[in-house]
Design a protein around this motif. Structure first.
Motif, PDB file in Angstrom:
ATOM      1  N   MET A  22     -30.154  28.239  16.678  1.00  0.00           N
ATOM      2  CA  MET A  22     -31.007  28.935  17.615  1.00  0.00           C
ATOM      3  C   MET A  22     -30.161  29.469  18.749  1.00  0.00           C
ATOM      4  O   MET A  22     -29.093  28.949  19.039  1.00  0.00           O
ATOM      5  N   GLY A  23     -30.627  30.524  19.363  1.00  0.00           N
ATOM      6  CA  GLY A  23     -30.028  30.978  20.601  1.00  0.00           C
ATOM      7  C   GLY A  23     -31.123  30.978  21.639  1.00  0.00           C
ATOM      8  O   GLY A  23     -32.252  31.345  21.340  1.00  0.00           O
ATOM      9  N   SER A  24     -30.812  30.529  22.820  1.00  0.00           N
ATOM     10  CA  SER A  24     -31.834  30.507  23.863  1.00  0.00           C
ATOM     11  C   SER A  24     -31.181  30.540  25.229  1.00  0.00           C
ATOM     12  O   SER A  24     -30.441  29.627  25.599  1.00  0.00           O
ATOM     13  N   VAL A  28     -25.841  25.049   7.279  1.00  0.00           N
ATOM     14  CA  VAL A  28     -24.859  24.702   8.311  1.00  0.00           C
ATOM     15  C   VAL A  28     -25.519  24.860   9.666  1.00  0.00           C
ATOM     16  O   VAL A  28     -26.177  25.852   9.923  1.00  0.00           O
ATOM     17  N   GLY A  29     -25.311  23.861  10.540  1.00  0.00           N
ATOM     18  CA  GLY A  29     -25.872  23.954  11.891  1.00  0.00           C
ATOM     19  C   GLY A  29     -27.171  23.199  11.978  1.00  0.00           C
ATOM     20  O   GLY A  29     -28.071  23.414  11.185  1.00  0.00           O
ATOM     21  N   ARG A  30     -27.241  22.263  12.896  1.00  0.00           N
ATOM     22  CA  ARG A  30     -28.428  21.419  13.031  1.00  0.00           C
ATOM     23  C   ARG A  30     -28.770  21.277  14.495  1.00  0.00           C
ATOM     24  O   ARG A  30     -28.126  21.810  15.371  1.00  0.00           O
ATOM     25  N   GLY A  31     -29.770  20.485  14.722  1.00  0.00           N
ATOM     26  CA  GLY A  31     -30.068  20.081  16.082  1.00  0.00           C
ATOM     27  C   GLY A  31     -30.926  21.095  16.800  1.00  0.00           C
ATOM     28  O   GLY A  31     -31.216  22.183  16.301  1.00  0.00           O
ATOM     29  N   GLU A  41     -24.456  21.226  18.087  1.00  0.00           N
ATOM     30  CA  GLU A  41     -24.122  20.856  16.714  1.00  0.00           C
ATOM     31  C   GLU A  41     -24.080  22.126  15.866  1.00  0.00           C
ATOM     32  O   GLU A  41     -24.582  22.175  14.762  1.00  0.00           O
ATOM     33  N   GLY A  42     -23.428  23.129  16.416  1.00  0.00           N
ATOM     34  CA  GLY A  42     -23.490  24.471  15.855  1.00  0.00           C
ATOM     35  C   GLY A  42     -23.027  24.598  14.414  1.00  0.00           C
ATOM     36  O   GLY A  42     -23.516  25.440  13.682  1.00  0.00           O
ATOM     37  N   ARG A  43     -22.082  23.763  13.994  1.00  0.00           N
ATOM     38  CA  ARG A  43     -21.591  23.866  12.613  1.00  0.00           C
ATOM     39  C   ARG A  43     -21.648  22.518  11.917  1.00  0.00           C
ATOM     40  O   ARG A  43     -20.838  22.233  11.030  1.00  0.00           O
ATOM     41  N   ARG A  44     -22.580  21.668  12.322  1.00  0.00           N
ATOM     42  CA  ARG A  44     -22.689  20.374  11.661  1.00  0.00           C
ATOM     43  C   ARG A  44     -23.217  20.569  10.247  1.00  0.00           C
ATOM     44  O   ARG A  44     -24.103  21.364  10.011  1.00  0.00           O
ATOM     45  N   PRO A  99     -28.763  12.735  10.988  1.00  0.00           N
ATOM     46  CA  PRO A  99     -27.341  13.047  11.301  1.00  0.00           C
ATOM     47  C   PRO A  99     -26.289  12.029  10.873  1.00  0.00           C
ATOM     48  O   PRO A  99     -25.142  12.426  10.906  1.00  0.00           O
ATOM     49  N   PRO A 100     -26.495  10.757  10.456  1.00  0.00           N
ATOM     50  CA  PRO A 100     -27.732  10.036  10.170  1.00  0.00           C
ATOM     51  C   PRO A 100     -28.207   9.235  11.372  1.00  0.00           C
ATOM     52  O   PRO A 100     -27.397   8.768  12.176  1.00  0.00           O
TER      53      PRO A 100
END
Lengths: 480, 390
Positions: free
Chosen positions: A344-346, B123-126, B132-135, B376-377
């Motif tokens: 997301m972007g915000s 790819v990417g969570r949260g 967590e841009g590339r988790r 995540p876990p």
């Protein structure tokens, strides 16, 4: 007396031998190599690096202003100096300004900072200049340009170099330019540019300052004068009477390339690294006219010798293996779409969390002392609520607790992503990506430091955040 | 605090074949799983008094179950708890029956992962733009492998070889189950030499991306024999949610999860289990990655801390071993449609405890558990079942 209090520089970790351009396009490459910013870097992030180096050991809250200079601002509309000031953890009651579009913007910002300090009440203003200009593919400029940044702290006490005189000349000519829609730099015929642009304006600025201070070339320890290419620079230095062996500061053309608005400042940083108390320097930049400064180095210079400056950054490097990697690093080719990349972007989320996204704050519990990133209102260690102070992790040293070389995460970018869990000395853990590292050299417990990088473009603005990297240092003898 | 032990029983279960079910929608898979469960229990849609449905992202609200099954305006709740989602449906259903509110309820879990156009879970969570841009799943579980190998002094080769044996075992077990996603054996060399997804995890260290659905009919223990002669009784169920993302958890050792241990303590205590390695007949655990199964051996008390490798090398957890684990192939081979997994695992425990596991049937199955580890876990669930009360 206003003057320079400190200096810092930044040169990206990666270099490309100019012979690689010849391999890609045929012909003969220029001599030497150029610095290439990584795909997660831009002028803003490089300006942050130089400013961090310049303000090493200083409290951001004691800085009164920040001026950012570049011709390659990541934004056409939106100030970048406010972002940089937040990353430096500066207060809100400061002056900020972006000086853009001219090769001379670095020294324009410097002169504005000197004027601001002289006028008061500002006492400490950071000037940080960075550029990552891109020449047309298959052009000389593609080889001669380099990416980098330099920073100076201007103030009225603890001066390392007094500014004894300044002079500016403004001149209108369309010699190098980019329209608002241009990606690559355009130039008019170089013979005219050098004769009626560069040589004429710089000569006028330097001669005027020297004349009105009754100085001849031999009175100066160093001539720190911008040069677009070695030939034009060398010719001008000879005409001004400086000894190329002892008096002329190298332009870094062969090791870094022309770093645009940061170029003159980076040369000054290099000159200051070598300067002795009492040295007088003439310093001049070029772009839509010229600026010149007469500097006298003081005893205080010995107090800022621990900066990485140009020297350490020059020595700390890895070679890009090919022109293709240059294209990827400078985002000049489109990689396969980032399949499965979610996020997301915000603007509001980034605004609400800027104390830890930009300023890199963690919480430190007043009851049990646990340091946690991002800041936690209820302590993970003892569950006390809202009993914490914010501490800054951005300049802390850490080590690698665990890692993965993640090819899946690298979808749409240069694989692998080095997924990292950093452990700081104070116990905080930080999960982030590692950048500017050799994946095969990554190991548990390796030392790490934080670096501010561009992460993605969700919501159509630049999303910046922290990554970790091996500390930039001069490699030990026998190292690679 | 009372125990859930022997208060409720499962009297019917169903599981749609897992796999890349291109030709089936979530609704189709739900219908097949639930109608198998109806038939197994001898009930129909009008016997169901309430239902819980688990999916992480393939449906919304209770109506995602009501609509395909046309359940007649009964209470239906959608639950979600990362990879423990299926277990969460079972858990809520069991507690509702145990409190006496309902006599017969349905728990169903499903997931449709193959409509996204990409392999893996993305790819990417949260919920933050850059934190967590590339988790990724493999990237995170690789953290455990790296740190486990480092902590216990396993060379890259030894570490890889240890977890590779888990993939070989689970693929073998999966080859014996007609509903598994992958029904193919793999060799140690294939696993060791597979392309790297997230070092040190290779392709065969990672579970597949799978569509599927599974369902259970739950009733009061005292009513169970009215439905069938061989009901399976719930002995204990534990759930633990971690209070901080492990990636940022100060002091976390990355060689095992306290939430696994906490969920196990809760379930074992309710079930009255003192020595799980001796008392459990089998366990179906969350092998999202081979390294995860390795640390689960330790977290769940099957192997001493740091010594799971010895049990792997000794074949302790194979079909013929002392404590068979993932007899149906596990997530690795059976597949991992997230919301369905906790119930699919329970489906295998149910069949083993009934003696109906065919070529995978283990001897004297009396007590089994299913285990999920999610997020995540950040969450773990363990449910213990037995084939006789007391």
């Amino acid at each position: 007396m206003a003057g320079i209090k400190s200096y810092g520089a930044y040169i990206p970790y990666h270099r490309l031998s100019r012979s690689e351009f010849a391999k890609a396009w045929g012909g003969i490459g220029l001599p030497g190599e150029r610095a290439v910013a990584s795909a997660d870097e831009d002028s803003l992030t490089m300006a942050v690096e130089a400013a961090f180096d310049c303000t090493k050991g200083m409290d951001g809250a004691k800085l009164d202003g920040l001026f950012f200079a570049t011709t390659t601002s990541p934004y056409k509309e939106k100030q970048c100096s406010t972002i940089i000031a937040s990353v430096l953890d500066m207060d809100k009651e400061i002056r900020t300004g972006d000086f853009t579009t001219s090769l001379r913007s670095g020294t324009t910002a410097l002169r504005a900072a000197l004027d601001a300090v002289r006028a008061g009440p500002a006492k400490n203003i950071v000037v940080t200049a960075a550029d990552c200009r891109i020449g047309f593919p298959y052009s000389t400029q593609e080889q001669s340009y380099g990416d980098g940044a330099a920073s100076l702290l201007v103030g009225d006490s603890d001066i390392i170099a007094e500014v004894e005189d300044c002079y500016s000349v403004s001149d209108e000519l369309t010699d190098v330019w980019r329209r608002d829609s241009d990606q690559f730099v355009r130039e008019w015929e170089d013979r005219w540019v050098i004769m009626h642009g560069y040589s004429k304006n710089v000569s006028q600025a330097v001669s005027t300052i020297m004349k009105r201070n009754n100085l001849s070339a031999k009175d100066l320890a160093k001539a720190v004068i911008y040069g677009p290419d070695p030939r034009s620079h060398g010719g001008l230095m000879r005409r001004l009477g400086f000894d190329p062996q002892t008096q002329v500061q190298d332009t870094f053309f062969n090791a870094v390339g022309n770093t645009g608005s940061a170029s003159a400042l980076m040369m000054l940083v290099a000159a200051l690294e070598e300067a002795k108390p009492g040295d007088r320097l003439i310093f001049s930049s070029y772009g839509d006219g010229a600026d010149a400064f007469l500097l006298r180095v003081t005893e205080q210079i010995e107090k800022v010798r621990d900066r990485r400056g140009a020297k350490t950054h020059l020595a700390s490097k890895a070679m890009l293996p090919s022109y293709g990697k240059y294209l990827v690093a400078r985002n000049l080719v489109e990689l396969p779409p980032a399949a499965g990349l979610r996020g997301m972007g915000s603007a509001t989320v980034m605004w609400r969390t800027k104390n830890w996204v930009l300023s890199c704050h963690a919480s430190k519990c007043r009851k049990c002392g646990l340091v946690t990133y991002p800041p936690q209102r209820v302590c993970y260690g003892c569950q006390s609520k809202d009993e914490f102070d914010e501490v800054n992790l951005s300049r802390e040293q850490g080590k690698l607790f665990t890692y993965s070389l993640d090819n899946l995460a690298a979808t749409g970018i240069n694989p692998p992503v080095i997924q990292s869990v950093v452990e700081f000395e104070g116990g905080a853990r930080f999960y982030c990506m590692m950048t500017d590292a050799d994946p095969q050299a990554v190991e548990v417990n390796m030392p790490l430091e934080m670096t501010f990088r561009k992460i993605h473009e969700f919501a159509n603005f630049h999303n910046y955040f922290w990554k970790c990297r091996p500390p930039r240092e001069i490699p030990a003898e026998g190292g690679k | 605090m009372e125990s859930i032990k022997d208060k409720v029983a499962i009297v019917g279960m169903g599981c749609r074949k897992f796999g890349e079910n291109w030709e089936q929608s979530s609704d189709d898979m739900i219908i097949e799983a639930v109608y198998e469960a109806y038939e197994d229990a001898g009930v129909g849609p009008n016997d169901i008094q309430a239902a819980w449905v688990g999916t992480i992202a393939s449906g919304a609200a209770g109506v995602c179950l009501a609509e395909p099954l046309k359940l007649p305006r009964i209470p239906i709740t959608r639950v979600e708890n990362f990879c423990a989602t299926g277990h969460e449906a079972l858990r809520n259903a069991a507690f509702a029956v145990a409190c006496g509110m309902y006599d017969v309820v349905l728990a169903c879990g499903f997931e449709k992962l193959k409509d996204t156009g990409v392999g893996g879970l993305g790819v990417g969570r949260g919920l933050h733009p850059v934190l967590e841009g590339r988790r990724t799943g493999p990237g995170t579980f690789a953290f455990i492998a790296t740190r486990y190998f480092y902590t216990y002094g396993l060379s890259r080769e030894e570490g890889k070889r240890t977890i590779a044996q888990i993939a070989v075992k689970n693929h073998h077990n999966g080859s014996l189950h007609p509903k598994a996603h992958f029904q193919r054996e793999v060799t140690l060399e294939q696993v060791m030499n597979a392309p790297i997804i997230a070092w040190p995890l290779g392709l065969f260290d990672c579970c597949g991306t799978t569509d599927g659905a599974a369902a259970a009919i739950i009733t009061r223990a005292d009513l169970a024999k009215k439905f069938r002669d061989d009901p399976i009784y719930l002995k204990g169920i534990g759930l633990a949610a971690n209070q901080i993302l492990p990636h940022f958890e100060p002091g976390f050792d990355w060689t095992g999860f306290e939430m696994n241990r906490s969920a196990a303590r809760q379930a074992y205590e309710q079930a009255g289990i003192k020595d799980p390695r001796k008392e459990m007949s089998l366990a179906i655990v969350h092998d999202c990655f081979t390294i995860t199964e390795l640390i689960i051996y330790e977290d769940l008390g099957f192997s001493p801390k740091g010594r799971a490798k010895e049990d792997v090398d000794a074949g302790t957890f194979t079909l013929e071993g002392e404590l068979p684990i993932n007899t149906d192939g596990g997530l690795k081979s059976f597949g991992h449609p997230i919301g369905a997994s906790g119930i699919r695992m329970t489906y295998e425990v149910y069949k083993q405890l009934q003696g109906k596991a065919g070529p995978r049937q283990i001897k004297d199955a009396r007590l089994g558990l299913s285990h999920t580890l999610g997020g995540p876990p950040q969450v773990a669930c363990i449910a213990v079942f037995g084939n006789s009360p007391g």
